[in-house]
Structures are given as structure tokens and as C-alpha cells.
Design a protein around this motif. Sequence first.
Motif, PDB file in Angstrom:
ATOM      1  N   GLY A 228       0.825  -1.204   0.000  1.00 39.61           N
ATOM      2  CA  GLY A 228       0.000   0.000   0.000  1.00 39.61           C
ATOM      3  C   GLY A 228       0.853   1.245   0.000  1.00 39.61           C
ATOM      4  N   PRO A 229       0.230   2.393  -0.165  1.00 45.20           N
ATOM      5  CA  PRO A 229       0.991   3.646  -0.248  1.00 45.20           C
ATOM      6  C   PRO A 229       1.770   3.958   1.028  1.00 45.20           C
ATOM      7  CG  PRO A 229      -1.390   4.063  -0.241  1.00 45.20           C
ATOM      8  CD  PRO A 229      -1.225   2.593  -0.341  1.00 45.20           C
ATOM      9  N   GLU A 230       1.328   3.401   2.171  1.00 42.50           N
ATOM     10  CA  GLU A 230       2.043   3.665   3.425  1.00 42.50           C
ATOM     11  C   GLU A 230       3.448   3.069   3.413  1.00 42.50           C
ATOM     12  OE1 GLU A 230      -0.444   1.588   2.974  1.00 42.50           O
ATOM     13  OE2 GLU A 230      -0.446  -0.118   4.358  1.00 42.50           O
ATOM     14  N   SER A 231       3.695   2.124   2.487  1.00 44.78           N
ATOM     15  CA  SER A 231       4.992   1.424   2.483  1.00 44.78           C
ATOM     16  C   SER A 231       5.984   1.981   1.467  1.00 44.78           C
ATOM     17  CB  SER A 231       4.772  -0.054   2.165  1.00 44.78           C
ATOM     18  OG  SER A 231       3.967  -0.656   3.137  1.00 44.78           O
ATOM     19  N   VAL A 232       5.559   2.915   0.634  1.00 43.31           N
ATOM     20  CA  VAL A 232       6.400   3.334  -0.497  1.00 43.31           C
ATOM     21  C   VAL A 232       7.747   3.898  -0.026  1.00 43.31           C
ATOM     22  CG1 VAL A 232       6.544   4.949  -2.436  1.00 43.31           C
ATOM     23  CG2 VAL A 232       4.447   3.654  -2.044  1.00 43.31           C
ATOM     24  N   ASP A 233       7.724   4.819   0.947  1.00 45.16           N
ATOM     25  CA  ASP A 233       8.976   5.419   1.424  1.00 45.16           C
ATOM     26  C   ASP A 233       9.840   4.386   2.145  1.00 45.16           C
ATOM     27  OD1 ASP A 233       8.202   7.801   0.391  1.00 45.16           O
ATOM     28  OD2 ASP A 233       7.525   8.668   2.289  1.00 45.16           O
ATOM     29  N   LEU A 234       9.169   3.509   2.899  1.00 41.34           N
ATOM     30  CA  LEU A 234       9.910   2.476   3.630  1.00 41.34           C
ATOM     31  C   LEU A 234      10.608   1.524   2.655  1.00 41.34           C
ATOM     32  CD1 LEU A 234      10.667   1.284   6.355  1.00 41.34           C
ATOM     33  CD2 LEU A 234       8.525   0.012   6.357  1.00 41.34           C
ATOM     34  N   LEU A 235       9.914   1.204   1.579  1.00 40.33           N
ATOM     35  CA  LEU A 235      10.502   0.319   0.567  1.00 40.33           C
ATOM     36  C   LEU A 235      11.775   0.942  -0.019  1.00 40.33           C
ATOM     37  CD1 LEU A 235      10.124  -2.324  -1.082  1.00 40.33           C
ATOM     38  CD2 LEU A 235       8.974  -0.940  -2.808  1.00 40.33           C
ATOM     39  N   THR A 236      11.703   2.240  -0.324  1.00 38.33           N
ATOM     40  CA  THR A 236      12.883   2.929  -0.871  1.00 38.33           C
ATOM     41  C   THR A 236      14.027   2.864   0.142  1.00 38.33           C
ATOM     42  OG1 THR A 236      11.379   4.428  -1.989  1.00 38.33           O
ATOM     43  CG2 THR A 236      13.662   5.139  -1.838  1.00 38.33           C
ATOM     44  N   ALA A 237      13.708   3.113   1.408  1.00 34.96           N
ATOM     45  CA  ALA A 237      14.756   3.103   2.451  1.00 34.96           C
ATOM     46  C   ALA A 237      15.389   1.714   2.564  1.00 34.96           C
ATOM     47  CB  ALA A 237      14.162   3.536   3.784  1.00 34.96           C
ATOM     48  N   VAL A 238      14.555   0.669   2.542  1.00 37.00           N
ATOM     49  CA  VAL A 238      15.069  -0.700   2.675  1.00 37.00           C
ATOM     50  C   VAL A 238      15.937  -1.058   1.454  1.00 37.00           C
ATOM     51  CG1 VAL A 238      14.392  -3.148   2.700  1.00 37.00           C
ATOM     52  CG2 VAL A 238      13.207  -1.514   4.171  1.00 37.00           C
ATOM     53  N   ASN A 239      15.449  -0.715   0.271  1.00 34.55           N
ATOM     54  CA  ASN A 239      16.225  -1.013  -0.937  1.00 34.55           C
ATOM     55  C   ASN A 239      17.559  -0.273  -0.941  1.00 34.55           C
ATOM     56  OD1 ASN A 239      14.631  -2.938  -2.163  1.00 34.55           O
ATOM     57  ND2 ASN A 239      13.382  -1.443  -3.254  1.00 34.55           N
ATOM     58  N   ASN A 240      17.557   0.966  -0.434  1.00 32.57           N
ATOM     59  CA  ASN A 240      18.815   1.725  -0.341  1.00 32.57           C
ATOM     60  C   ASN A 240      19.814   1.010   0.539  1.00 32.57           C
ATOM     61  OD1 ASN A 240      18.224   3.828  -1.996  1.00 32.57           O
ATOM     62  ND2 ASN A 240      17.468   5.172  -0.367  1.00 32.57           N
ATOM     63  N   VAL A 241      19.327   0.513   1.684  1.00 35.81           N
ATOM     64  CA  VAL A 241      20.235  -0.194   2.600  1.00 35.81           C
ATOM     65  C   VAL A 241      20.790  -1.449   1.914  1.00 35.81           C
ATOM     66  CG1 VAL A 241      20.373  -1.480   4.781  1.00 35.81           C
ATOM     67  CG2 VAL A 241      19.132   0.691   4.703  1.00 35.81           C
ATOM     68  N   ILE A 242      19.917  -2.187   1.238  1.00 35.33           N
ATOM     69  CA  ILE A 242      20.388  -3.415   0.558  1.00 35.33           C
ATOM     70  C   ILE A 242      21.435  -3.059  -0.500  1.00 35.33           C
ATOM     71  CG2 ILE A 242      19.683  -5.340  -0.949  1.00 35.33           C
ATOM     72  CD1 ILE A 242      17.037  -5.437   0.612  1.00 35.33           C
ATOM     73  N   ASP A 243      21.199  -1.980  -1.243  1.00 40.23           N
ATOM     74  CA  ASP A 243      22.172  -1.548  -2.265  1.00 40.23           C
ATOM     75  C   ASP A 243      23.516  -1.198  -1.631  1.00 40.23           C
ATOM     76  OD1 ASP A 243      20.792  -1.806  -4.589  1.00 40.23           O
ATOM     77  OD2 ASP A 243      19.973   0.235  -4.585  1.00 40.23           O
ATOM     78  N   ILE A 244      23.455  -0.338  -0.622  1.00 38.89           N
ATOM     79  CA  ILE A 244      24.698   0.139   0.018  1.00 38.89           C
ATOM     80  C   ILE A 244      25.470  -1.035   0.622  1.00 38.89           C
ATOM     81  CG2 ILE A 244      25.594   1.513   1.972  1.00 38.89           C
ATOM     82  CD1 ILE A 244      23.194   3.458   1.419  1.00 38.89           C
ATOM     83  N   GLU A 245      24.756  -1.879   1.357  1.00 36.69           N
ATOM     84  CA  GLU A 245      25.432  -2.969   2.076  1.00 36.69           C
ATOM     85  C   GLU A 245      25.866  -4.106   1.131  1.00 36.69           C
ATOM     86  OE1 GLU A 245      26.351  -2.365   4.987  1.00 36.69           O
ATOM     87  OE2 GLU A 245      24.964  -0.783   5.629  1.00 36.69           O
ATOM     88  N   THR A 246      25.285  -4.136  -0.068  1.00 35.84           N
ATOM     89  CA  THR A 246      25.771  -5.091  -1.078  1.00 35.84           C
ATOM     90  C   THR A 246      27.067  -4.548  -1.670  1.00 35.84           C
ATOM     91  OG1 THR A 246      23.516  -5.747  -1.635  1.00 35.84           O
ATOM     92  CG2 THR A 246      25.208  -6.290  -3.249  1.00 35.84           C
ATOM     93  N   HIS A 247      27.046  -3.265  -2.047  1.00 39.20           N
ATOM     94  CA  HIS A 247      28.224  -2.689  -2.710  1.00 39.20           C
ATOM     95  C   HIS A 247      29.438  -2.582  -1.792  1.00 39.20           C
ATOM     96  CE1 HIS A 247      25.177  -1.300  -5.783  1.00 39.20           C
ATOM     97  NE2 HIS A 247      25.978  -2.148  -6.388  1.00 39.20           N
ATOM     98  N   ASN A 248      29.206  -2.329  -0.504  1.00 37.71           N
ATOM     99  CA  ASN A 248      30.378  -2.242   0.389  1.00 37.71           C
ATOM    100  C   ASN A 248      30.828  -3.631   0.894  1.00 37.71           C
ATOM    101  OD1 ASN A 248      28.693  -2.975   2.487  1.00 37.71           O
ATOM    102  ND2 ASN A 248      28.536  -0.938   3.364  1.00 37.71           N
ATOM    103  N   GLY A 249      30.162  -4.680   0.420  1.00 34.18           N
ATOM    104  CA  GLY A 249      30.600  -6.043   0.735  1.00 34.18           C
ATOM    105  C   GLY A 249      30.136  -6.557   2.092  1.00 34.18           C
ATOM    106  N   HIS A 250      29.373  -5.720   2.795  1.00 35.29           N
ATOM    107  CA  HIS A 250      28.958  -6.080   4.153  1.00 35.29           C
ATOM    108  C   HIS A 250      28.041  -7.313   4.175  1.00 35.29           C
ATOM    109  CE1 HIS A 250      28.514  -3.868   8.222  1.00 35.29           C
ATOM    110  NE2 HIS A 250      28.703  -5.150   8.376  1.00 35.29           N
ATOM    111  N   LEU A 251      27.080  -7.347   3.262  1.00 33.46           N
ATOM    112  CA  LEU A 251      26.136  -8.490   3.237  1.00 33.46           C
ATOM    113  C   LEU A 251      26.879  -9.791   2.928  1.00 33.46           C
ATOM    114  CD1 LEU A 251      22.836  -7.203   1.563  1.00 33.46           C
ATOM    115  CD2 LEU A 251      23.399  -7.455   3.975  1.00 33.46           C
ATOM    116  N   LYS A 252      27.846  -9.690   2.022  1.00 30.24           N
ATOM    117  CA  LYS A 252      28.619 -10.877   1.649  1.00 30.24           C
ATOM    118  C   LYS A 252      29.376 -11.418   2.869  1.00 30.24           C
ATOM    119  CE  LYS A 252      31.358 -12.281  -2.271  1.00 30.24           C
ATOM    120  NZ  LYS A 252      32.357 -11.855  -3.250  1.00 30.24           N
TER     121      LYS A 252
END
Length: 261
Positions: A228-252
Motif C-alpha cells: 500500500g501507499p504507506e509502504s512506499v517510502d519504507l521500501l525505498t529506504a530498505v532497498n537503499n540499505v540493501i544496495d549500500i550494504e551489497t556494494h560495500n561487501g557487508h552483506l557478503k
Amino acid sequence: MIKKIFLLLMLVVFVCCGCGKKQQEVYTNDLQTIIERDKLIVGVKTDTYPFGYKDKKGRYLGYDPALGRLIAKGILGDEKKIQFVPVTTSDRMMKLYSGDVDMLIATMSITPKRKQLIMFSKPYHVAGQAVLVKKGSLIKNLQDLSDKKVIIVFGSTSEKSIRLAVPGVGIVGAKTYPAALQLLKSGKADAIVSDDTILLGMALRDKSVELLPKRYSKEPYGVALRNGPESVDLLTAVNNVIDIETHNGHLKKIKASYGIK
Ligand code: GLU
């Protein structure tokens, strides 16, 4: 005078009903709610080593809680600003929708059917369905299961896929992964079908069972949010974290620390 009071009353009713103007829908914003609360509430598994489990001191461990802590840090600047709520495969969607949690990080595969009900982040891991048997079993692949009994955990993707892949197979349902392992070990069924990473976790801890090498599906895991629309900003924030933590190798690094490939 009475006429005036009547007109005034009519006006109040008119305005309160919203008949005088176009109705405006009011949405809450889940990201804003989390920021105002200053705490992220995340549903995680406790029966799914090495993705979500608890140690003897009751600490939440595994890749999923670790990702949750990174999301708390990304949103609130502190990985400790998080509260974990235990969920199971079968009750996780209900706990998300009842508002018990802000999100699920719970070995949850992104599927077209689930996408009709919930919003998923980009994948943070890709698993595949596999078969776990007792060591020395004659079962070598999915086809060998046609006249056998297979254990699935209620609410998991394998509950449906095994019926399609092996029509007529006997199904034995379990509520949790430890219960599934007990059913296999006690001989009440011949195999467990689930995600390779979860089954590997069992095989690493219990030498009486083994994981067969073949994978039968792709199971991309996503962080689940309400749809729903209540999740749109949260989704962006979560995806940003996944992107950042993938690129800096942290998730790996986190994956490697739990032996996840
Ligand atoms: N990934 C599968 C699913 O989402 C199985 C793992 C689980 O039970 O959480 O259904």
C-alpha cells in the motif's frame, strides 16, 4: 430562532460528513511512524538456522536479524534501535498485516502470488528448493519421492511446489523446521523438501541426515512490507540499505560468517 438552529445543525452534519468537499484519503507513512517511534520492529524466524535463530541467551542471530540491524542503522542511525518479533512460516503474513511488525525478514521467497498481497524489497539472497533425507537413504532425487511421504512446513513455497512436481506424493505437514527434522528422523516420512540453505543448516548440525545435490527452484528472498501507499517510502529506504550494504561487501561478509553461499 429555531430555524437558525436547524440550519446550523444541518451545516455541521454537512461538513462532518464531508459532503461539502471532495473526500481526501489520509495515508499513514510507515517510514515516518518508525522514525517517530525511534525503533524498528522486525519479524524474524527463530527456527531457521542459519537465517533466523536464537542462542541460549535469547539473542536473535542469523543473516535475517543481521540485515534487520543494518536497516535499523540505515533508518535510525543505530543498529540497536530494533525489536525482533518471532514469526513462523505460517503466521508471518498475519503478523505483518495485523501491524505486529513493520516488516518481515524471514526467509521469505518473492513469488507472483505473494506479490499480490505484500510488497517485497529487492532480493537479498537467492536460495533453491532441495531435498533432505536420512543418511544412506535410497532416495536420490525428487522423482524417487513419487510413492513416498514428504515433509513440508506449512505456509512455505514447497508446500505447493512439491504437489505440482510429484503428483500423488504423500504430504506430512510440520509447523516448524525442528518439528520437520524430528518427523524425518523418527521415520514418519522419507524426506523434507525446503530451501537448500535451511536444509543445509540442518545437515550441518545433524550428521544423521544429508542434503541431496540437486536444486529444483529459485527462491529469491525479499524483505516483506505491507502492500500500500504507506509502504512506499519504507521500501525505498530498505532497498537503499540493501544496495549500500551489497556494494560495500557487508552483506557478503555476514553471509560468509554464517556459512551461507
Ligand atoms: N523460502 C520459502 C518460503 O518463503 C521457505 C522458507 C520458509 O519457510 O520461510 O516459503
